[in-house]
Design an enzyme around this catalytic site. Structure first.
Site: not given
Ligand code: PGA
Length: 263
Positions: A13-15, A105, A107, A175, A181, A221, A242-243
């Protein structure tokens, strides 16, 4: 529950990161890194979720170079078409060869006021357009303290999956919001406990067969140094990353978790 083999899914997930040119560079580098490492393509399904504006470019690259990555979007509209300025229809995503779409998600729930009902409507929209919804659920740190780990994700998933037909293809992502993050992932045991509980929710709401074949991912994470522990758990079928999905070497190492010592 019927025993089936679930192909692990590693989802990036590149966001809101990387424009379409940067997207090209990352997808190419990831592909080469996996090739150099002689990665066996069938062992793990890889899906990437770039921003909307990158999708056409990445689709063209995947197609031209026959790259074995599935494409997904990070959101979709609950509606099919019409006067919804700024929204993107699942019909358009399907035309871009998207197979997956992330829905709910944390967010989006937090910054865009997506309620459980909106999430449920988006799940229906995804299925209408032949997309596989990646339904995200998870508790905040405050929820964890007040209700324990499972209560909030279970409630979210029950609403999200209401009315989903028994033969639907879906993915669930657990999640914990406190792990996203933050650099502080859940432990494999914590992830297993909640993922196993979520599988019983899929069984109750959608059906036993669906529960047996549905991939349930852990996200929050995830890194190359902790992925193997999660993948050892019987109810964790992959990761939503994500990251770490923005760095080709690191994401490739996550995809290649089967090569990590001790798996
Ligand atoms: P993260 O994000 O791996 O940067 O913690 C995961 C996500 O929000 O899908």
């Amino acid at each position: 529950m019927v025993a089936v083999t679930r192909t692990p899914l590693t989802a990036g997930n590149w966001k809101m990161n990387l424009d379409h040119l940067q997207a090209l560079a990352l997808v190419q580098k990831l592909h080469w890194t996996l090739k150099d490492a002689k990665h066996e393509d069938g062992s793990v399904e890889v899906a990437i979720f770039p921003p909307f504006t990158d999708l056409r470019t990445v689709q063209t690259l995947i197609d031209a170079d026959k790259i074995p990555f599935a494409l997904g979007a990070q959101d979709l509209s609950a509606h099919t078409s019409g006067a919804y300025t700024g929204e993107v229809s699942g019909a358009f995503l399907a035309k871009l060869d998207c197979r997956y779409v992330i829905i709910g998600h944390s967010e989006r729930r937090e910054y865009h006021n997506e309620t459980d009902e909106v999430v449920a409507a988006k799940v229906q929209a995804a299925l209408t357009h032949g997309l596989v919804p990646v339904v995200c659920v998870g508790e905040t740190a405050a929820d964890l303290e007040e209700f324990g780990a499972s209560a909030v994700p279970v409630g979210q998933l029950r609403i999200a999956l209401a009315g989903v037909p028994a033969d639907a293809d879906i993915v669930v992502a657990y999640e914990p919001v406190w792990a996203i993050g933050s650099g502080q992932a859940a432990t494999p045991e914590q992830a297993q406990d909640v993922c196993a509980t979520l599988r019983t929710v899929v069984a109750e709401v959608v059906g036993e067969d669906a529960a047996a074949r549905t991939r349930i991912l852990y996200g929050g994470s995830v890194k190359s140094s902790n992925i193997a522990g999660f993948m050892r758990e019987p109810d964790v079928d992959g990761a939503l990353v994500g990251g770490a999905s923005l760095v080709a070497d690191e994401f490739a190492a996550i995809i290649r978790y089967q090569k990590h010592v001790g798996v």
